[in-house]
Structure formats: structure tokens, C-alpha cells
Design a protein around this motif. Structure first.
Motif, PDB file in Angstrom:
ATOM      1  N   GLN A 109     126.898 -24.578  -4.344  1.00 52.45           N
ATOM      2  CA  GLN A 109     125.489 -24.945  -4.482  1.00 52.45           C
ATOM      3  C   GLN A 109     124.693 -23.820  -5.144  1.00 52.45           C
ATOM      4  O   GLN A 109     123.831 -24.079  -5.981  1.00 52.45           O
ATOM      5  CB  GLN A 109     124.894 -25.294  -3.116  1.00 52.45           C
ATOM      6  N   VAL A 110     124.996 -22.581  -4.784  1.00 52.04           N
ATOM      7  CA  VAL A 110     124.325 -21.443  -5.422  1.00 52.04           C
ATOM      8  C   VAL A 110     124.705 -21.407  -6.903  1.00 52.04           C
ATOM      9  O   VAL A 110     123.855 -21.210  -7.771  1.00 52.04           O
ATOM     10  CB  VAL A 110     124.668 -20.118  -4.719  1.00 52.04           C
ATOM     11  N   PRO A 158     123.272 -22.541   1.816  1.00 52.40           N
ATOM     12  CA  PRO A 158     124.073 -23.212   0.783  1.00 52.40           C
ATOM     13  C   PRO A 158     125.510 -22.712   0.715  1.00 52.40           C
ATOM     14  O   PRO A 158     125.825 -21.589   1.126  1.00 52.40           O
ATOM     15  CB  PRO A 158     123.332 -22.849  -0.508  1.00 52.40           C
ATOM     16  N   ALA A 209     118.136 -16.759  -5.694  1.00 48.61           N
ATOM     17  CA  ALA A 209     118.487 -18.145  -5.369  1.00 48.61           C
ATOM     18  C   ALA A 209     118.822 -18.283  -3.885  1.00 48.61           C
ATOM     19  O   ALA A 209     118.334 -19.200  -3.212  1.00 48.61           O
ATOM     20  CB  ALA A 209     119.665 -18.612  -6.226  1.00 48.61           C
ATOM     21  N   ARG A 236     116.407 -20.192  -0.384  1.00 47.93           N
ATOM     22  CA  ARG A 236     116.890 -21.404   0.274  1.00 47.93           C
ATOM     23  C   ARG A 236     116.946 -21.216   1.777  1.00 47.93           C
ATOM     24  O   ARG A 236     117.279 -20.142   2.251  1.00 47.93           O
ATOM     25  CB  ARG A 236     118.285 -21.754  -0.249  1.00 47.93           C
ATOM     26  N   GLU A 267     125.548 -23.891  -8.874  1.00 45.26           N
ATOM     27  CA  GLU A 267     124.841 -24.954  -9.594  1.00 45.26           C
ATOM     28  C   GLU A 267     123.382 -24.577  -9.819  1.00 45.26           C
ATOM     29  O   GLU A 267     122.800 -24.929 -10.843  1.00 45.26           O
ATOM     30  CB  GLU A 267     124.949 -26.283  -8.847  1.00 45.26           C
ATOM     31  N   GLN A 268     122.791 -23.853  -8.882  1.00 49.47           N
ATOM     32  CA  GLN A 268     121.394 -23.453  -9.011  1.00 49.47           C
ATOM     33  C   GLN A 268     121.198 -22.358 -10.066  1.00 49.47           C
ATOM     34  O   GLN A 268     120.225 -22.380 -10.806  1.00 49.47           O
ATOM     35  CB  GLN A 268     120.858 -22.970  -7.662  1.00 49.47           C
ATOM     36  N   VAL A 269     122.132 -21.396 -10.135  1.00 50.87           N
ATOM     37  CA  VAL A 269     121.944 -20.266 -11.053  1.00 50.87           C
ATOM     38  C   VAL A 269     122.540 -20.499 -12.434  1.00 50.87           C
ATOM     39  O   VAL A 269     122.186 -19.790 -13.375  1.00 50.87           O
ATOM     40  CB  VAL A 269     122.490 -18.940 -10.456  1.00 50.87           C
TER      41      VAL A 269
END
Length: 156
Positions: free
Chosen positions: A48-49, A44, A36, A40, A51-53
């Protein structure tokens, strides 16, 4: 995009090498978080990381993501970048490079000017401090924030 795929692959290989050399397991969490982060370019925050993972790692906690990112920094796999926001930002590119930060929207981008990467390290004035590395963060106003309603402020 081919370059970003190569970068992500290189970062996964670095993760495996570092984990093995330190006797750390190459966990699914570490692998997915590195994937992740390396994918990017926007530097981030840990949130933010997370929320992505979160959709990819069942039951992952925000604390786990923070700890993994801090471990990446401690082992030279990523760097932590200060910003005008109180939140730290993270960058999978751990080699020396500099950043431009927008004081309006908080965007952070890599400075593409390679000549600025090789500024010599200053000697210690008193011999009690040894400079090991440096990072320069220029502050300004990005192209998206500049305009008629938001003139650039110049400080002298």
C-alpha cells in the motif's frame, strides 16, 4: 488534522536525526516514504505504501519501499505489526501502543486507552531472557463489520 501535520513533521525530524546519527544519507526515497507512512492511520502494508509513493518517486521499486520500511523499523522510526493476513503492516508511531484488529475485514486501529500502555514488564522466570518491550493486539469485530448479517462471535 492539525495533530497529524505535527506528527508528520516530527517523524521527518526524527528521520533526519536518525540518518545523521547513523551516517546514512537523508534520501528523497526515505523522506517520501516516511511522509506517506506518517500520513496514514490505517497501518498500511508495504504494498500500500508502494502504491502511494510510486507516482511521486519515478522508478521506485517495490523492493526499495520494503527495504526502507524495514530500515525504519530497525532504527526505531516505525514498527512492524503482525496481522491475520500474511502481510506485515507498518505504523509510523514507534512508541509503545496497542492495536485492535478486525478479524473480518483486517482493519487495524490504535487502541486509544493509555492506561494499557504501562503494564509492567514481567521478570524472566529463569533469568535467561530479558523482556525489553511488548505490544498487545486485541482481535475482534469492528463497527463496520458488525450487524444483523454478521453477529459477533464470543469465545470463552
Amino acid at each position: 488534522m492539525h495533530g497529524r501535520a505535527d506528527f508528520k513533521k516530527r517523524k521527518q525530524e526524527q528521520l533526519q536525526t536518525v540518518c545523521r546519527s547513523k551516517g546514512l544519507p537523508v534520501t528523497v526515497q526515505r523522506t517520501v516514504i516516511m511522509e506517506a507512512l506518517a500520513g496514514r492511520k490505517d497501518h498500511p502494508t508495504a504494498d500500500q505504501v508502494y502504491e502511494q509513493v510510486k507516482p511521486l518517486l519515478a522508478g521506485v521499486s517495490r523492493t526499495t519501499v520494503y527495504r526502507v520500511l524495514e530500515a525504519f523499523v530497525a532504527h526505531g522510526l516505525a514498527q512492524k505489526i503482525g496481522s491475520n493476513e500474511a502481510k506485515a503492516r507498518f505504523d509510523a508511531e514507534a512508541l509503545r501502543h496497542h492495536h485492535l484488529e478486525c478479524v473480518c475485514c483486517g482493519a487495524i486501529i490504535d487502541l486509544p486507552h493509555r492506561a494499557s500502555y504501562d503494564i509492567p514488564l514481567p521478570p524472566s522466570p529463569d533469568g535467561l531472557f530479558q523482556v525489553l518491550d511488548y505490544a498487545i493486539q486485541f482481535k475482534g469485530v469492528c463497527g463496520n463489520c458488525r450487524g444483523e448479517s454478521n453477529p459477533v462471535l464470543v469465545r470463552h
